[in-house]
Design a protein around this motif. Structure first.
Motif, PDB file in Angstrom:
ATOM      1  N   LYS A 198      36.919  13.033   9.434  1.00 17.34           N
ATOM      2  CA  LYS A 198      37.559  14.287   9.859  1.00 17.34           C
ATOM      3  C   LYS A 198      38.548  14.025  10.997  1.00 17.34           C
ATOM      4  O   LYS A 198      38.242  13.309  11.940  1.00 17.34           O
ATOM      5  CB  LYS A 198      36.491  15.281  10.314  1.00 17.34           C
ATOM      6  N   GLY A 199      39.718  14.630  10.875  1.00 17.74           N
ATOM      7  CA  GLY A 199      40.718  14.546  11.937  1.00 17.74           C
ATOM      8  C   GLY A 199      41.546  13.278  11.948  1.00 17.74           C
ATOM      9  O   GLY A 199      42.344  13.070  12.870  1.00 17.74           O
ATOM     10  N   ILE A 200      41.383  12.414  10.938  1.00 20.57           N
ATOM     11  CA  ILE A 200      42.138  11.155  10.913  1.00 20.57           C
ATOM     12  C   ILE A 200      43.558  11.403  10.379  1.00 20.57           C
ATOM     13  O   ILE A 200      43.757  12.136   9.403  1.00 20.57           O
ATOM     14  CB  ILE A 200      41.423  10.091  10.064  1.00 20.57           C
ATOM     15  N   ILE A 201      44.514  10.780  11.028  1.00 22.26           N
ATOM     16  CA  ILE A 201      45.926  10.871  10.640  1.00 22.26           C
ATOM     17  C   ILE A 201      46.402   9.466  10.287  1.00 22.26           C
ATOM     18  O   ILE A 201      46.089   8.506  10.996  1.00 22.26           O
ATOM     19  CB  ILE A 201      46.771  11.414  11.806  1.00 22.26           C
ATOM     20  N   ARG A 202      47.141   9.362   9.197  1.00 18.00           N
ATOM     21  CA  ARG A 202      47.716   8.056   8.835  1.00 18.00           C
ATOM     22  C   ARG A 202      49.238   8.124   8.893  1.00 18.00           C
ATOM     23  O   ARG A 202      49.845   9.112   8.454  1.00 18.00           O
ATOM     24  CB  ARG A 202      47.299   7.624   7.428  1.00 18.00           C
ATOM     25  N   LEU A 203      49.823   7.074   9.428  1.00 21.66           N
ATOM     26  CA  LEU A 203      51.273   6.887   9.368  1.00 21.66           C
ATOM     27  C   LEU A 203      51.558   5.679   8.490  1.00 21.66           C
ATOM     28  O   LEU A 203      50.941   4.630   8.667  1.00 21.66           O
ATOM     29  CB  LEU A 203      51.852   6.638  10.764  1.00 21.66           C
ATOM     30  N   ARG A 204      52.478   5.835   7.560  1.00 19.62           N
ATOM     31  CA  ARG A 204      52.825   4.719   6.672  1.00 19.62           C
ATOM     32  C   ARG A 204      54.344   4.608   6.573  1.00 19.62           C
ATOM     33  O   ARG A 204      55.021   5.583   6.227  1.00 19.62           O
ATOM     34  CB  ARG A 204      52.212   4.914   5.279  1.00 19.62           C
ATOM     35  N   VAL A 231      38.992   7.986  -3.755  1.00 19.13           N
ATOM     36  CA  VAL A 231      39.612   8.765  -4.824  1.00 19.13           C
ATOM     37  C   VAL A 231      41.051   8.280  -4.992  1.00 19.13           C
ATOM     38  O   VAL A 231      41.723   7.943  -4.012  1.00 19.13           O
ATOM     39  CB  VAL A 231      39.590  10.270  -4.457  1.00 19.13           C
ATOM     40  N   GLN A 232      41.516   8.235  -6.238  1.00 19.69           N
ATOM     41  CA  GLN A 232      42.878   7.790  -6.524  1.00 19.69           C
ATOM     42  C   GLN A 232      43.885   8.546  -5.652  1.00 19.69           C
ATOM     43  O   GLN A 232      43.893   9.772  -5.601  1.00 19.69           O
ATOM     44  CB  GLN A 232      43.207   8.033  -8.000  1.00 19.69           C
ATOM     45  N   GLY A 233      44.701   7.795  -4.926  1.00 20.24           N
ATOM     46  CA  GLY A 233      45.749   8.398  -4.115  1.00 20.24           C
ATOM     47  C   GLY A 233      45.328   8.803  -2.716  1.00 20.24           C
ATOM     48  O   GLY A 233      46.179   9.184  -1.906  1.00 20.24           O
ATOM     49  N   ARG A 234      44.049   8.718  -2.397  1.00 22.93           N
ATOM     50  CA  ARG A 234      43.601   9.072  -1.047  1.00 22.93           C
ATOM     51  C   ARG A 234      43.540   7.830  -0.164  1.00 22.93           C
ATOM     52  O   ARG A 234      43.375   6.719  -0.653  1.00 22.93           O
ATOM     53  CB  ARG A 234      42.233   9.768  -1.078  1.00 22.93           C
ATOM     54  N   GLY A 248      44.192  15.004   6.020  1.00 23.61           N
ATOM     55  CA  GLY A 248      43.481  15.726   4.981  1.00 23.61           C
ATOM     56  C   GLY A 248      44.019  15.324   3.619  1.00 23.61           C
ATOM     57  O   GLY A 248      44.094  14.152   3.284  1.00 23.61           O
ATOM     58  N   LEU A 249      44.436  16.314   2.838  1.00 22.09           N
ATOM     59  CA  LEU A 249      45.033  16.041   1.525  1.00 22.09           C
ATOM     60  C   LEU A 249      46.540  16.240   1.560  1.00 22.09           C
ATOM     61  O   LEU A 249      47.182  16.276   0.517  1.00 22.09           O
ATOM     62  CB  LEU A 249      44.406  16.967   0.464  1.00 22.09           C
ATOM     63  N   GLN A 250      47.096  16.370   2.749  1.00 24.78           N
ATOM     64  CA  GLN A 250      48.524  16.656   2.880  1.00 24.78           C
ATOM     65  C   GLN A 250      49.304  15.401   3.262  1.00 24.78           C
ATOM     66  O   GLN A 250      48.817  14.547   4.003  1.00 24.78           O
ATOM     67  CB  GLN A 250      48.746  17.739   3.931  1.00 24.78           C
TER      68      GLN A 250
END
Length: 248
Positions: free
Chosen positions: A58-64, A141-144, A76-78
């Motif tokens: 919960k609350g994790i943000i990824r930068l790519r 899950v695929q894409g997560r 999240g899923l956004q």
């Protein structure tokens, strides 16, 4: 029996860094600041920003990094594409006020059937000695970008996944598993010295595309429902049995 919990990820990170062997297997991790974020955005293709206290992804943000000028920010899923120069401001808008965060080097994790995975190693100390009570692979899950069971990941056995990604190389698969076991036992002993009274650890281990083993995180209040979802309940029953001793 008194059982200690350590909630702050940065305290646990610093404890692990005190061991020179473990240190080589830790992704670069620091307390989050905008200055540190800008430096790491330049250095790594992907980054994770995590709440210092938190669980289940919960609350994790990824930068790519997509290319020189664009970055994908995910939570999240956004997902959203943003100019690289606006990445720090975008992250800070997603952060909750008064919460502390850490920033961690992203890993290019190996894939199983085109999905990333990590390994949850469940460790327990029912008396004076640490044991590995179970290991389970969590296939995202695929894409997560998260592998947490609470985020929909599929549990698989380590043997099943490693025999797939190391086809016709059983010796290498066995060596990887043995190395994971050794690192996790070393981690448990280090954490025990730093935080006397801990009795359980959920260690998240990643294997990157080059086969290198990384220690992503260690939890002192680990969930174990993932093990219950495996068809073979041996590890789950072992965990429950040792928990009865620990909490008696």
């Amino acid at each position: 029996m008194y059982v200690r919990k350590v909630r702050e990820k940065l305290r646990k990170e610093n404890a692990m860094k005190s061991d020179p062997i473990l240190r080589r297997h830790l992704p670069e991790t620091y307390p989050y600041t905008s200055v540190t974020a800008r430096k790491m955005i330049r250095k790594y293709p992907s980054l994770f920003i995590k709440p210092n206290r938190g669980s289940q992804g919960k609350g994790i943000i990824r930068l790519r990094r997509l290319h020189y000028r664009k970055i994908q920010i995910s939570w999240g899923l956004q997902h959203r594409e943003i100019p690289r120069k606006k990445a720090v401001q975008a992250v800070q808008r997603l952060m909750k006020p008064k919460r502390t965060y850490l920033i961690q080097q992203g890993l290019e994790l190996a894939k199983y059937k085109n999905r990333i995975f990590d390994i949850r190693v469940y460790m327990q100390k029912p008396a004076s000695k640490w044991f590995i009570s179970g290991k389970v692979v969590r296939v995202a899950v695929q894409g997560r970008f998260l592998t947490n069971y609470s985020q929909g990941a599929t549990p698989k056995t380590v043997e099943e996944v490693f025999s797939s990604i190391y086809k016709n190389q059983p010796k290498i698969a066995s060596q990887k598993i043995n190395r994971i076991n050794a690192l996790c036992l070393a981690l448990a002993r280090t954490m025990d010295r730093k935080f006397p009274g801990i009795r359980e650890l959920g260690i998240d281990v990643g294997v990157d595309r080059k086969g290198y083993i990384w220690i992503i995180e260690a939890n002192t209040a680990p969930q174990f429902n993932t093990f219950k979802s495996l068809s073979n309940k041996t590890m789950y029953k072992r965990i429950i049995s040792r928990r009865r001793t620990i909490y008696s």
